[in-house]
Design an enzyme around this catalytic site. Structure first.
Site, mmCIF file in Angstrom:
data_model
loop_
_atom_site.group_PDB
_atom_site.id
_atom_site.type_symbol
_atom_site.label_atom_id
_atom_site.label_comp_id
_atom_site.label_asym_id
_atom_site.label_seq_id
_atom_site.Cartn_x
_atom_site.Cartn_y
_atom_site.Cartn_z
ATOM 1 N N ASP A 1 -1.362 -6.257 -0.670
ATOM 2 C CA ASP A 1 -1.487 -5.639 0.654
ATOM 3 C C ASP A 1 -2.939 -5.245 0.910
ATOM 4 O OD1 ASP A 1 -0.027 -4.956 2.871
ATOM 5 O OD2 ASP A 1 0.973 -3.224 1.972
ATOM 6 N N ASP B 1 0.837 -1.202 0.000
ATOM 7 C CA ASP B 1 0.000 0.000 0.000
ATOM 8 C C ASP B 1 0.874 1.256 0.000
ATOM 9 O OD1 ASP B 1 0.870 -0.121 2.598
ATOM 10 O OD2 ASP B 1 -1.102 0.118 3.526
ATOM 11 N N SER B 2 2.200 1.061 -0.046
ATOM 12 C CA SER B 2 3.115 2.176 -0.352
ATOM 13 C C SER B 2 2.769 2.738 -1.736
ATOM 14 C CB SER B 2 4.582 1.718 -0.315
ATOM 15 O OG SER B 2 4.758 0.568 -1.124
ATOM 16 N N GLU C 1 -1.133 -5.507 8.359
ATOM 17 C CA GLU C 1 -0.311 -5.076 9.486
ATOM 18 C C GLU C 1 -0.927 -5.489 10.825
ATOM 19 O OE1 GLU C 1 0.226 -0.832 9.046
ATOM 20 O OE2 GLU C 1 1.103 -1.050 7.048
ATOM 21 N N LYS D 1 -1.234 -9.580 2.575
ATOM 22 C CA LYS D 1 -0.451 -9.103 3.725
ATOM 23 C C LYS D 1 -1.280 -8.065 4.458
ATOM 24 C CE LYS D 1 3.074 -5.848 3.473
ATOM 25 N NZ LYS D 1 2.578 -4.847 4.448
ATOM 26 N N GLU E 1 9.635 -4.261 9.818
ATOM 27 C CA GLU E 1 10.041 -2.957 9.282
ATOM 28 C C GLU E 1 10.607 -2.072 10.391
ATOM 29 O OE1 GLU E 1 7.147 -1.097 6.737
ATOM 30 O OE2 GLU E 1 8.270 0.781 6.651
HETATM 31 O O1 KIV Z 1 3.576 -1.128 1.489
HETATM 32 C C1 KIV Z 1 4.733 -1.534 1.358
HETATM 33 O O2 KIV Z 1 5.406 -1.320 0.343
HETATM 34 C C2 KIV Z 1 5.304 -2.302 2.451
HETATM 35 C C3 KIV Z 1 6.773 -2.545 2.413
HETATM 36 C C4 KIV Z 1 7.511 -1.309 2.733
HETATM 37 C C5 KIV Z 1 7.163 -3.669 3.282
HETATM 38 O O3 KIV Z 1 4.607 -2.683 3.338
#
Ligand code: KIV
Length: 267
Positions: free
Chosen positions: A84, A45-46, A116, A114, A183
């Site tokens: 994510d 989600d970056s 958090e 994924k 992280e």
């Molecule tokens: O969203 C993302 O790109 C991430 C990575 C930085 C691990 O969670």
């Protein structure tokens, strides 16, 4: 080359074979990193910061993530693709988490999801893995909680918070997660977690070299980002320079009417 699955990643942990992961958000980058031989592609989600221009990951929606994850899946043959789950697409309840994970798998057709969090998301991890969806956890600096954490800072620096991280990692492993992103965690803490977990592989970002694998944001690794760069990032190229130099050469040629020449025109 054979398609990588969560079983391959679990085996790599057992055999202590380092796991490589990189983010991607579109088909072009996916093809490039897949052909380079990466093990795992994370559609993180970056996306919010890297592609959408937000100053955090919070505004990213599940529809945004599904759209970009589907693009990456279409460009990937070999790597395991992880989608994510964005802010507020799983925090409400394990059922909401399962529904979001289900949409990701059905609509984006990725290989795993994924999200958090530690012990408080383990019911969701269990429900999702029991439904047949492989799960990657994410501990330490969890950007969706940036306001609660008081900013982007290293986590687990004292004994109490380090112990909580270890307890969270063990809980995620017991709930069925096959990998956990760590992280911005001190090297010693990440290494202890890695050596304590028996089945879940740790993937570090700013977590030292004792993890089972490493992940970086593709644009950081390729030197495409301008401005602030976290100290744990090692740029392996300077694509920002390559791109601006190429575009300036194009501007020059068009301005001087030397492009297109005969070779690049139809007679
Ligand atoms: O969203 C993302 O790109 C991430 C990575 C930085 C691990 O969670």
């Amino acid at each position: 080359m054979q398609k990588i699955t969560h079983l391959t990643i679990r085996k790599q942990k057992q055999e202590k074979k380092p796991i490589t992961m990189i983010t991607a958000y579109d088909v072009l980058m996916a093809k490039n990193v897949d052909e380079a031989g990466i093990d795992m592609i994370l559609v993180g989600d970056s996306l919010g910061n890297v592609v959408m221009g937000y100053d955090s990951t919070l505004p990213v929606t599940l529809d945004d993530m599904i759209h970009h994850t589907a693009c990456v899946v279409r460009g990937t043959k070999h790597a395991l693709v992880v989608g994510d789950l964005p802010f507020m697409s799983y925090q409400e309840s394990p059922l909401q988490a399962l529904r979001s994970a289900g949409r990701m798998m059905k609509e984006a057709r990725c290989d795993a999801v994924k999200f958090e969090g530690g012990q408080h998301v383990c019911d969701a991890v269990y429900k999702i893995t029991q439904s047949g969806i492989p799960v990657v956890g994410h501990l330490g600096l969890t950007p969706q909680s940036v306001h609660q954490l008081g900013g982007f800072r290293v986590q687990g620096k004292d004994e109490k918070t380090a112990q909580t991280l270890l307890d969270d990692a063990l809980a995620l492993e017991a709930a069925g997660a096959f990998a956990i992103v760590l992280e911005c965690v001190p090297t010693t803490v990440a290494t202890t977690i890695t050596n304590t977990l028996t089945t879940a592989a740790t993937i570090g970002i700013g977590a030292g070299n004792g993890c089972d694998g490493q992940v970086l944001v593709c644009t950081d690794l390729l030197g495409m980002t301008t401005g602030f760069r976290p100290s744990f990032v090692k740029p392996y190229a300077d694509l920002h320079h390559v791109i601006t130099t190429a575009v300036q050469a194009y501007i020059h040629d068009v301005t001087e009417r030397t492009f297109p020449d005969d070779e690049h025109s139809f007679t």
